[in-house]
Design an enzyme around this catalytic site. Structure first.
Site, PDB file in Angstrom:
ATOM      1  N   SER A  54       0.828  -1.206   0.000  1.00 34.26           N
ATOM      2  CA  SER A  54       0.000   0.000   0.000  1.00 34.26           C
ATOM      3  C   SER A  54       0.863   1.258   0.000  1.00 34.26           C
ATOM      4  CB  SER A  54      -0.916  -0.003   1.223  1.00 34.26           C
ATOM      5  OG  SER A  54      -1.629  -1.214   1.304  1.00 34.26           O
TER       6      SER A  54
HETATM    7  N1  SAH Z   1      -0.394  -5.084   3.736  1.00 30.13           N
HETATM    8  C1  SAH Z   1       0.367  -5.512   2.589  1.00 30.13           C
HETATM    9  C2  SAH Z   1      -0.303  -5.214   1.272  1.00 30.13           C
HETATM   10  C3  SAH Z   1      -1.618  -5.855   1.108  1.00 30.13           C
HETATM   11  S1  SAH Z   1      -2.148  -6.166  -0.537  1.00 30.13           S
HETATM   12  C4  SAH Z   1       1.783  -4.953   2.613  1.00 30.13           C
HETATM   13  O1  SAH Z   1       2.115  -4.196   3.518  1.00 30.13           O
HETATM   14  O2  SAH Z   1       2.547  -5.311   1.716  1.00 30.13           O
HETATM   15  C5  SAH Z   1      -3.495  -7.218  -0.094  1.00 30.13           C
HETATM   16  C6  SAH Z   1      -3.087  -8.621   0.217  1.00 30.13           C
HETATM   17  O3  SAH Z   1      -4.250  -9.303   0.691  1.00 30.13           O
HETATM   18  C7  SAH Z   1      -2.588  -9.411  -0.975  1.00 30.13           C
HETATM   19  O4  SAH Z   1      -1.306  -9.893  -0.719  1.00 30.13           O
HETATM   20  C8  SAH Z   1      -3.606 -10.546  -1.111  1.00 30.13           C
HETATM   21  O5  SAH Z   1      -3.019 -11.759  -1.539  1.00 30.13           O
HETATM   22  C9  SAH Z   1      -4.144 -10.654   0.296  1.00 30.13           C
HETATM   23  N2  SAH Z   1      -5.463 -11.261   0.477  1.00 30.13           N
HETATM   24  C10 SAH Z   1      -6.555 -11.154  -0.309  1.00 30.13           C
HETATM   25  N3  SAH Z   1      -7.589 -11.844   0.220  1.00 30.13           N
HETATM   26  C11 SAH Z   1      -7.138 -12.397   1.382  1.00 30.13           C
HETATM   27  C12 SAH Z   1      -7.739 -13.235   2.379  1.00 30.13           C
HETATM   28  N4  SAH Z   1      -9.017 -13.628   2.306  1.00 30.13           N
HETATM   29  N5  SAH Z   1      -6.974 -13.602   3.434  1.00 30.13           N
HETATM   30  C13 SAH Z   1      -5.674 -13.210   3.527  1.00 30.13           C
HETATM   31  N6  SAH Z   1      -5.068 -12.439   2.610  1.00 30.13           N
HETATM   32  C14 SAH Z   1      -5.787 -12.033   1.546  1.00 30.13           C
END
Ligand code: SAH
Length: 241
Positions: free
Chosen positions: A73
């Site tokens: 993000s």
């Molecule tokens: N917080 C992260 C960025 C998040 S991007 C950072 O600091 O890098 C959103 C992430 O959520 C992605 O990696 C995606 O694979 C994950 N995601 C999507 N659905 C999810 C779920 N149901 N449970 C866990 N992770 C999930």
């Protein structure tokens, strides 16, 4: 850059200057005032959470690709979400969507314990390795569907009402997943982007006496939350509400 993330001092100084600029211009000047959050954003070396060819962009005012069609993000959003959790240092925090582990690293400096769940196995493994190499010892990365919450003690037995004082969802949900509200402790805060697949509102939800109140903080745009309470099931044919 070497494997433990050390660069030569001159390069590291450049990254530090870029980070200082990021905190001042993108975060403090845009209204994030919590000193603890600003310090944590200054502390975590964001360039070590992206690939080598993205490192020069690590302190830019934008999300960056981390592989598997996912993004780390934008720095402002990481700080704004951390501030909205109102962490004082004693909390157990759940993050849904660990991605690169960057947000979890920031949260780990603000709380007692962080459990960060990631659905993509390759991202979960990379985040786990990275956080342990960099010494973030109070973060646990778990692989799975975090839209259903996560038991804090890693056991699937025992009471289903795991409790977290703060929960952060780092991916866009069509609606607030009910299990996350159940897993929120009394007085706990849940911060989550909710809305359509293109645009969402970042909501801060507070649970008091078993009831929740919510307010909208920012317009935002996140990658989709998948899974049981996300946009589509991770496993084909798995049940949905
Ligand atoms: N917080 C992260 C960025 C998040 S991007 C950072 O600091 O890098 C959103 C992430 O959520 C992605 O990696 C995606 O694979 C994950 N995601 C999507 N659905 C999810 C779920 N149901 N449970 C866990 N992770 C999930």
């Amino acid at each position: 850059m070497s494997e433990n993330g050390n660069t030569c001092p001159a390069v590291e100084e450049n990254f530090e200057a870029a980070r200082r600029e990021m905190v001042a211009r993108q975060i403090r000047e845009r209204g994030i005032h919590s000193k603890r959050v600003l310090d944590a954003m200054m502390d975590v070396r964001r360039h070590l959470f992206v690939s080598r060819d993205q490192a020069s962009q690590a302190y830019a005012d934008e999300p960056l690709p981390i592989g598997k069609a996912q993004t780390i993000s934008q720095p402002f959003m990481v700080a704004a979400m951390a501030e909205a959790l109102s962490l004082e240092g004693s909390e157990r925090v759940l993050e849904v969507g660990a991605g690169s582990g960057y947000q979890a690293a920031v949260l780990s400096l603000l709380a007692r314990k962080v459990v960060a769940v990631e659905t993509q196995p390759a991202l979960a493994a990379a985040a786990r390795e990275r956080l342990s190499r960099l010494g973030y010892s109070n973060v646990r990365i778990e692989e799975g569907d975090g839209s259903m919450g996560w038991p804090p003690d890693n056991s699937l037995e025992g009471p289903p009402t795991a409790e977290y004082e703060a929960i952060l969802v780092s991916a866009a949900a069509p609606a607030v997943p009910p299990p996350l509200v159940v897993q929120l402790a009394e007085g706990g805060r849940l911060v989550i982007p909710v809305g359509g697949s293109e645009n969402q509102e970042l909501l801060q939800i507070v649970k008091r006496h078993g009831r929740t109140t919510q307010r909208s903080l920012y317009a935002c745009r996140f990658v989709p939350l998948l899974g049981r309470y996300g946009w589509n099931p991770i496993a084909p044919g798995s049940p949905r509400e």
